[in-house]
Enzyme design. Structure first.
Site, PDB file in Angstrom:
ATOM      1  N   TYR A 143      41.613 -39.001 -43.694  1.00 61.93           N
ATOM      2  CA  TYR A 143      42.249 -37.808 -43.863  1.00 61.93           C
ATOM      3  C   TYR A 143      42.170 -37.394 -45.230  1.00 61.93           C
ATOM      4  O   TYR A 143      42.345 -36.049 -45.614  1.00 61.93           O
ATOM      5  CB  TYR A 143      43.776 -38.102 -43.538  1.00 61.93           C
ATOM      6  CG  TYR A 143      44.065 -37.840 -42.193  1.00 61.93           C
ATOM      7  CD1 TYR A 143      43.376 -38.609 -40.985  1.00 61.93           C
ATOM      8  CD2 TYR A 143      44.905 -36.995 -41.530  1.00 61.93           C
ATOM      9  CE1 TYR A 143      43.553 -38.241 -39.760  1.00 61.93           C
ATOM     10  CE2 TYR A 143      45.107 -36.867 -40.275  1.00 61.93           C
ATOM     11  CZ  TYR A 143      44.888 -37.502 -39.346  1.00 61.93           C
ATOM     12  OH  TYR A 143      44.941 -37.267 -37.800  1.00 61.93           O
ATOM     13  N   LYS A 194      38.237 -51.458 -37.399  1.00 64.50           N
ATOM     14  CA  LYS A 194      36.952 -51.462 -36.643  1.00 64.50           C
ATOM     15  C   LYS A 194      36.241 -52.529 -37.763  1.00 64.50           C
ATOM     16  O   LYS A 194      35.226 -51.735 -38.258  1.00 64.50           O
ATOM     17  CB  LYS A 194      36.584 -50.076 -36.565  1.00 64.50           C
ATOM     18  CG  LYS A 194      35.305 -49.702 -35.888  1.00 64.50           C
ATOM     19  CD  LYS A 194      35.523 -50.138 -34.321  1.00 64.50           C
ATOM     20  CE  LYS A 194      34.131 -50.037 -33.877  1.00 64.50           C
ATOM     21  NZ  LYS A 194      34.164 -50.340 -32.281  1.00 64.50           N
ATOM     22  N   ASP A 226      38.909 -50.035 -30.312  1.00 59.69           N
ATOM     23  CA  ASP A 226      38.665 -49.741 -28.946  1.00 59.69           C
ATOM     24  C   ASP A 226      39.250 -50.564 -28.009  1.00 59.69           C
ATOM     25  O   ASP A 226      39.783 -50.074 -27.144  1.00 59.69           O
ATOM     26  CB  ASP A 226      36.955 -49.841 -29.160  1.00 59.69           C
ATOM     27  CG  ASP A 226      36.152 -50.837 -29.348  1.00 59.69           C
ATOM     28  OD1 ASP A 226      36.790 -51.635 -30.286  1.00 59.69           O
ATOM     29  OD2 ASP A 226      35.012 -51.045 -29.106  1.00 59.69           O
ATOM     30  N   ASP A 250      46.780 -42.190 -35.619  1.00 64.30           N
ATOM     31  CA  ASP A 250      47.067 -40.861 -35.174  1.00 64.30           C
ATOM     32  C   ASP A 250      46.838 -40.841 -33.781  1.00 64.30           C
ATOM     33  O   ASP A 250      47.521 -40.400 -32.745  1.00 64.30           O
ATOM     34  CB  ASP A 250      46.099 -39.783 -35.785  1.00 64.30           C
ATOM     35  CG  ASP A 250      46.255 -38.398 -35.414  1.00 64.30           C
ATOM     36  OD1 ASP A 250      47.478 -38.035 -34.930  1.00 64.30           O
ATOM     37  OD2 ASP A 250      45.269 -37.774 -34.974  1.00 64.30           O
ATOM     38  N   ASP A 254      49.746 -41.718 -30.301  1.00 57.95           N
ATOM     39  CA  ASP A 254      49.700 -40.429 -29.114  1.00 57.95           C
ATOM     40  C   ASP A 254      49.511 -41.322 -27.727  1.00 57.95           C
ATOM     41  O   ASP A 254      50.069 -41.090 -26.809  1.00 57.95           O
ATOM     42  CB  ASP A 254      48.467 -39.494 -28.950  1.00 57.95           C
ATOM     43  CG  ASP A 254      48.936 -38.312 -29.852  1.00 57.95           C
ATOM     44  OD1 ASP A 254      49.865 -38.463 -30.460  1.00 57.95           O
ATOM     45  OD2 ASP A 254      48.513 -37.293 -29.359  1.00 57.95           O
TER      46      ASP A 254
HETATM   47  C1  IPM Z   1      50.233 -35.981 -36.114  1.00 58.39           C
HETATM   48  C2  IPM Z   1      49.528 -34.786 -36.037  1.00 58.39           C
HETATM   49  C3  IPM Z   1      49.026 -34.334 -37.313  1.00 58.39           C
HETATM   50  C4  IPM Z   1      48.056 -35.624 -37.784  1.00 58.39           C
HETATM   51  C5  IPM Z   1      48.144 -33.049 -37.503  1.00 58.39           C
HETATM   52  C6  IPM Z   1      48.854 -32.074 -37.046  1.00 58.39           C
HETATM   53  C7  IPM Z   1      47.470 -32.752 -38.840  1.00 58.39           C
HETATM   54  O1  IPM Z   1      48.433 -34.889 -35.135  1.00 58.39           O
HETATM   55  O2  IPM Z   1      51.431 -36.130 -37.046  1.00 58.39           O
HETATM   56  O3  IPM Z   1      50.105 -37.303 -35.702  1.00 58.39           O
HETATM   57  O4  IPM Z   1      46.720 -35.556 -37.371  1.00 58.39           O
HETATM   58  O5  IPM Z   1      48.433 -36.439 -38.461  1.00 58.39           O
HETATM   59 MG    MG Z   2      48.698 -36.943 -34.102  1.00 55.89          MG
END
Ligand code: IPM
Ligand code: MG
Length: 361
Positions: A143, A194, A226, A250, A254
């Protein structure tokens, strides 16, 4: 004696203002009951800040955040700003906030509540009892690594470049948070990388392995990313604490969130070495339902509970808030994202009212 706290509110975009309004009402009610007083100051971030000031993180906002006990953030982003140049995108504001406050450690719990097991897309026996903490590095890796940009090559081609890099000290400081987190949980830490392909991951793995000697009460394992993605879906109960870099974190956070039925339920804390932390839901700004009173405010409310626990050292108030969330779920109230048979569908505001009644009762 009343304890008083200054909280900076960053409602941001999309459903942000709706879920923040509910959370502020709930915190005020809780404060009244527990002799806590909150001084709320609002500031702009993301698209809302772009519209008003031309930039996604005005200096004024950063100053206010720095000058507070904790920051409560809702969500940023929306279709309207998606085509702006990168430095003016809402996401850039969020990244600047993280790096401006030095928030290198992002704690994302994924705990399944018994009331919501049927909202998960996975089978009951797979998700029942899932309780994972993802510790994501937040201010380094791909990032922020340089060089980054879209450059022109000698042959006139465009070449997009991002750099995944970690120094040993960056790895060590997130490692420390992760080992300490695992110590307070079930003592199992899985580091995800990785290392079979990436040098940056080899260093990551070497450092994590070296640190393990200082934490004999934690058992450290390693997975390639993975495989980790696969294992999270296959048998998530094998995980206690996961530590990983910014990009892998990230993605995996999710996936972990979705095990619990809805990403609309999960809070997070972003912490630095000192100074105020940022407490925010894992979910985004959901522009498709913004302004329709359909959003689930519970992740925001649970983020406020994390703030009470970690930043303000008010565990009793945090417990009380979390119990109110459980109570409204037990009463059958559901927003659309967690709706199930025989439950009562409510909007964002009505969910807030139910929380206020639960707190009062
Ligand atoms: C998160 C989001 C952010 C990230 C985006 C909105 C920049 O997806 O907080 O997970 O990638 O960190
Ligand atoms: Mg995110």
């Amino acid at each position: 004696m009343t304890s008083s706290y200054r909280i900076t509110l960053l409602p941001g975009d999309g459903i942000g203002p709706e879920i923040m309004a509910v959370t502020v009402d709930v915190l005020k009610a809780l404060g009244g009951q527990m002799d806590l007083s909150f001084e709320f100051q609002e500031a702009l971030i993301g698209g809302a800040a772009i519209d008003e000031t031309g930039e996604p993180l005005p200096q004024e906002t950063l100053n206010r955040c720095q000058d507070s006990d904790a920051v409560l953030l809702a969500a940023i982003g929306g279709y309207k700003w998606d085509t702006l140049p990168r430095h003016q995108r809402p996401e850039t504001g969020l990244l600047a906030l993280r790096s401006g406050l030095g928030l290198f450690a992002n704690l994302r719990p994924a705990t399944i509540l018994p009331q919501l097991i049927d909202a998960s897309s996975l089978k009951r026996e797979v998700v029942e009892g899932v309780d994972i903490m993802v510790v994501r590095e937040l201010t380094g890796g791909i990032y922020f690594g340089t060089p980054k940009g879209i450059f022109e090559t000698e042959t006139g081609q465009k070449r997009g470049v991002s750099t995944m890099a970690y120094t040993d000290s960056e790895i060590d400081r997130i490692g420390k948070v992760a080992f300490e987190t695992a110590q307070k949980r079930r003592g199992q830490l899985c580091s995800v990388d990785k290392a079979n392909v990436l040098e940056v991951s080899q260093l990551w793995r070497d450092r994590m392995t070296a640190m393990a000697a200082d934490y004999p009460d934690v058992s450290l394992s390693h997975l390639y990313v993975d495989n980790a993605a696969m294992q999270l879906i296959r048998w998530p109960k094998q995980f206690d604490t996961i530590v990983t870099g910014n990009l892998f974190g990230d993605i995996l956070s999710d996936a972990a969130a979705m095990l619990t039925g809805s990403i609309g339920m999960l809070p997070s804390a972003s912490l630095g070495a000192d100074g105020p932390g940022v407490y925010e839901p894992v979910h985004g700004s959901a522009p498709d339902i913004a302004g329709q009173d359909k959003a689930n405010p519970l992740a925001q409310v649970l983020s406020a509970a994390m703030m009470l626990r970690y930043a303000l050292d008010q565990p009793t108030a945090a417990d009380r808030l979390e119990k109110a969330v459980i109570k409204v779920l037990d009463q059958g109230y559901r927003t659309g994202d967690i709706m199930a048979e025989n439950m009562t569908l409510v909007g964002c505001k009505a969910m807030g009212d139910a929380l206020l009644s639960a707190l009062a009762g």
